[in-house]
Design an enzyme around this catalytic site. Structure first.
Site, PDB file in Angstrom:
ATOM      1  N   GLU A  88       2.578   1.524  -3.053  1.00  0.00           N
ATOM      2  CA  GLU A  88       1.495   2.451  -4.273  1.00  0.00           C
ATOM      3  C   GLU A  88       1.952   2.855  -5.011  1.00  0.00           C
ATOM      4  O   GLU A  88       1.228   3.191  -6.234  1.00  0.00           O
ATOM      5  CB  GLU A  88       0.771   3.659  -3.266  1.00  0.00           C
ATOM      6  CG  GLU A  88      -0.757   3.944  -3.892  1.00  0.00           C
ATOM      7  CD  GLU A  88      -1.062   4.863  -2.886  1.00  0.00           C
ATOM      8  OE1 GLU A  88      -2.578   4.613  -2.898  1.00  0.00           O
ATOM      9  OE2 GLU A  88      -0.781   6.568  -2.398  1.00  0.00           O
ATOM     10  N   LYS A 146     -13.246   1.141  -3.906  1.00  0.00           N
ATOM     11  CA  LYS A 146     -13.788   2.920  -3.133  1.00  0.00           C
ATOM     12  C   LYS A 146     -15.491   3.029  -4.486  1.00  0.00           C
ATOM     13  O   LYS A 146     -15.655   3.266  -4.174  1.00  0.00           O
ATOM     14  CB  LYS A 146     -12.581   4.382  -4.319  1.00  0.00           C
ATOM     15  CG  LYS A 146     -11.377   4.910  -3.301  1.00  0.00           C
ATOM     16  CD  LYS A 146     -11.268   5.837  -3.849  1.00  0.00           C
ATOM     17  CE  LYS A 146      -9.765   6.867  -2.845  1.00  0.00           C
ATOM     18  NZ  LYS A 146      -8.838   7.369  -3.740  1.00  0.00           N
ATOM     19  N   HIS A 155      11.198  -9.433  19.268  1.00  0.00           N
ATOM     20  CA  HIS A 155      10.787 -10.423  20.414  1.00  0.00           C
ATOM     21  C   HIS A 155       9.636 -11.094  19.645  1.00  0.00           C
ATOM     22  O   HIS A 155       8.793 -11.635  20.726  1.00  0.00           O
ATOM     23  CB  HIS A 155      10.788  -9.977  21.894  1.00  0.00           C
ATOM     24  CG  HIS A 155      11.952 -10.209  21.975  1.00  0.00           C
ATOM     25  ND1 HIS A 155      13.278 -10.248  22.801  1.00  0.00           N
ATOM     26  CD2 HIS A 155      13.071  -8.971  21.909  1.00  0.00           C
ATOM     27  CE1 HIS A 155      14.088 -10.116  23.131  1.00  0.00           C
ATOM     28  NE2 HIS A 155      14.240  -9.189  22.680  1.00  0.00           N
TER      29      HIS A 155
END
Ligand SMILES: O=P(O)(O)OC[C@H]1O[C@](O)(CO)[C@@H](O)[C@@H]1O
Length: 528
Positions: free
Chosen positions: A322, A455, A351
Site C-alpha cells: 500500500e 470503494k 513443503h
C-alpha cells in the site's frame, strides 16, 4: 564465489546491533561496491527527506499531512508540546483503562468482569493487532481476542459463535481511523444486533479507536460508549501499530506495550543513521532496490522460521504494497511502482512452494526471519544430539544455501527471541525501510489513492442494486436481464445487474431467476 569468499562477504556486510541482539545479513544479495556507490547520492537525499519527515514536514503532500508514527515511540521527537502530551496522555489513558478492565473495576453490566476482546477493523486497523496477537499473546492471556476484519456474514457468525455465551463479558473495540469504512461499520452493526438479540447493552461494552470528530467518534460519544481513544491525523493506518490501534488490544491481552515501544524506539535510533552500511533499514532498502532494479521487478518472499511470526508477511504485505504500489511518482510521472510481498512461515512453506522458488521462475528474493531462541525450557533430543529447534535452524540454513546456489538471492534477519521488544523493533525496521525506499523511488509512501476506485465502484453497485430491487418490486411479470438493466437506469451494466440478481436469489432475498443458468443472456427475473 567459493565458500571462503562468501564467508568474507558475510562478515563484510553483517550488521549487528548489540542492544537489540539483532543481525541483518545482506551478503546473499549479489550487489557489488559499484552499485552501492551509484545509489549513494539517492540515499543521501532519502536520509535528508526522512529527517525532514521526522521533524514534522508535510511528507504526505497529496493529503497535506505530516507523517508522525516515529513520534509514537519517542514523543520527545514530536514537533510540538501539544503532540507530545497527547501521545503520552494516550498511553497513560490506555494503561489506566486496561488496569480497570483487568481488575474488574470497569465491568460489563451482566458479568463480573470482561473475559474476551472482539476487535472490529480492517487493513491497518486489523493487520497490526492480528500480527501482534499471534506473535506475543501469552499462552494464558487475561483476555482472549477475536477479530472481525471483513464484511463476510459467515465470518462474522463464526466469530460470534466462538464467543458464544461470553458475549455478555466481551469488550468490543471498533477501530477505524476514518470512522467511515464500510466493512468495520457493517461488523459493528452486526455485533450491535447480536447484543440486542441477547438483551445486552452494546454501549456499556464498547470502545471506539478512531480519529477525533469522525462519524464513529460522534456515535461513540453520543451513545455513551465506555471510552474512546484517538487515532491521530498524522498516523497512517498501516503505520498505526504503536498508536491506540495496536496498543489497546495488545495491553488488554497482557502484552507489555512499553517493551514494544522501547524496541521500536531503539530500532528507530539505529535506522536514523544517515549512512548505508551502518543502518539496517538502509541496507534493506538497498537490497530491495538491487533485487528489483528499483522497479519492483522481483517479489519479496518473507519466511519467518517461527510459528508465532506467521502473520508478519501478511502485515508487511499492506505496509509495503500500500505504501510503494503507486502509479505516479511525486512529480506526476507514470511509474507503476511497488514490490509484491507474500509468504507464511518456514519450514512449513518448504513443503508447499519452495520447489518453485528453487527451480522455477526466478522472479523473487527471499527474506528469512530467524529467531535464535527455540523455546522456553529445555528441548528433548529427537535424534542423537539433535532437537526440533536444530531441525528448524538447519532447514533455514539449508534452504538459504540451496537457493543461493541456484542464483536465488536472500536476506536474513535474525532476532534473539520473538518477544515484545524485538517485535517492536522488527516493525520499526520495516516502517523505516519502506519510508527510505519510497524516497529512493520518489513516490508518496503515505497515501493510497488506488484503493478509492474499488470503494467507489462498490458503492455504485449497491446503488444499482437498490434501483434493480425497486424495478422488480414494481413489475408483475419476469423481465429479461437487459430490460431490467435498462429500467434500472443502467443499460450498459447488464453484467452487473445479472450478478446482483444471482446473489439476491442465492440468499432468498425475494428474487427469482428463470431459464438456463449456463446462458445468462436468456434469463428472466422477477420479484417473489
Ligand atoms: O482505519 P480505517 O479508516 O477504517 O481504514 C482501514 C484501511 O483502509 C484503507 O484506507 C484502505 O482502504 C487502509 O489504508 C486502512 O488501513
Amino acid at each position: 564465489m567459493n565458500s571462503a569468499a562468501l564467508w568474507q562477504r558475510y562478515q563484510d556486510w553483517l550488521y549487528y546491533h548489540a542492544g537489540l541482539g539483532f543481525y541483518l545479513d545482506v551478503s546473499r544479495m549479489r550487489f557489488d561496491d559499484g552499485f552501492v556507490q551509484q545509489l549513494k547520492p539517492k540515499f543521501d537525499q532519502a536520509f535528508q527527506e526522512m529527517a525532514a519527515l521526522e521533524s514534522g514536514a508535510i511528507a504526505n503532500p497529496d493529503e497535506n499531512r505530516m507523517v508522525g508514527h516515529y513520534w509514537l515511540r519517542d514523543p520527545d521527537l514530536a514537533p510540538s508540546d501539544d503532540f507530545k502530551r497527547d501521545i503520552e496522555q494516550t498511553i497513560e489513558d490506555i494503561e489506566s483503562f486496561v488496569q480497570k478492565i483487568h481488575s474488574g473495576a470497569t465491568c460489563p453490566p451482566q458479568a463480573e468482569r470482561f473475559t474476551d476482546i472482539l476487535s472490529i477493523g480492517i487493513g491497518g486497523s486489523a493487520l497490526g493487532p492480528e500480527f501482534v496477537a499471534e506473535a506475543l499473546s501469552p499462552d494464558l492471556p487475561p483476555m482472549g481476542i477475536h477479530f472481525i476484519d471483513n464484511t463476510d456474514p459467515a465470518g462474522i457468525d463464526r466469530v460470534l459463535a466462538r464467543i458464544g455465551d461470553r458475549l455478555n463479558s466481551t469488550l468490543v473495540l471498533v477501530i477505524s481511523k476514518s470512522g467511515g469504512t464500510p466493512e468495520p461499520r457493517n461488523g459493528m452493526i452486526e455485533v450491535q444486533h447480536a447484543f440486542s438479540t441477547h438483551n445486552l447493552d452494546f454501549s456499556k461494552q464498547a470502545v471506539a479507536i478512531t480519529g477525533r470528530g469522525s462519524n464513529l467518534d460522534n456515535v461513540a460519544k453520543s451513545q455513551g460508549w465506555l471510552t474512546t481513544f484517538p487515532m491521530h491525523d498524522w498516523v497512517g493506518g498501516r503505520t498505526s501499530e504503536f498508536s491506540a490501534v495496536g496498543l489497546v488490544p495488545a495491553a488488554l491481552q497482557g502484552i507489555d506495550i512499553r517493551a514494544i515501544l522501547a524496541g521500536a524506539k531503539e530500532m528507530d535510533a539505529a535506522t536514523r543513521l544517515p549512512e548505508i552500511k551502518g543502518n539496517p533499514a538502509a541496507l534493506l532498502a538497498l537490497a530491495w532496490y538491487f533485487s528489483g532494479n528499483g522497479k519492483g521487478e522481483k517479489d519479496m518472499v518473507v519466511l519467518p522460521y517461527k510459528d508465532s511470526l506467521l502473520l508478519f508477511s501478511r502485515y508487511l504485505q499492506q505496509l509495503v504494497m500500500e505504501s510503494l504500489g503507486k502509479e505516479k511518482d511525486l512529480d506526476g510521472n507514470a511509474v507503476y511502482q511497488g514490490i509484491a510481498v507474500y509468504g507464511n512461515k518456514g519450514s512449513t512453506d518448504q513443503h508447499a512452494y519452495v520447489q518453485q522458488l528453487r527451480e522455477g521462475v526466478p522472479n523473487f528474493f527471499l527474506t528469512f526471519i530467524e529467531v535464535l531462541h527455540d523455546r522456553t525450557g529445555q528441548s528433548i533430543e529427537i535424534e542423537l544430539g539433535v532437537t526440533s529447534g536444530d531441525y528448524l535452524s538447519g532447514l533455514l540454513q539449508g534452504t538459504r544455501q540451496a537457493l543461493y546456489e541456484n542464483h536465488r538471492d536472500s536476506i536474513t534477519v535474525t532476532i534473539p527471541e520473538a518477544n515484545a521488544h524485538n517485535v517492536g523493533a522488527l516493525i520499526a525496521l520495516y516502517e523505516r525501510a519502506v519510508g527510505l525506499y519510497g524516497f529512493l523511488i520518489n513516490v508518496n509512501a503515505y497515501h493510497q489513492p488506488g484503493v478509492e476506485a474499488g470503494k467507489k465502484a462498490a458503492a455504485a453497485i449497491l446503488d444499482l442494486q437498490r434501483n434493480v430491487v425497486q424495478v422488480l418490486q414494481a413489475e408483475k411479470t419476469p423481465l429479461p436481464i437487459a430490460t431490467l438493466a435498462l429500467r434500472a437506469g443502467a443499460p450498459d451494466q447488464i453484467e452487473a445487474v445479472y450478478k446482483i440478481v444471482r446473489h439476491l436469489e442465492a440468499n432468498q432475498r425475494g428474487v427469482k431467476l428463470y431459464g438456463n443458468l449456463a446462458q445468462p443472456q436468456g434469463l428472466t427475473v422477477s420479484s417473489l
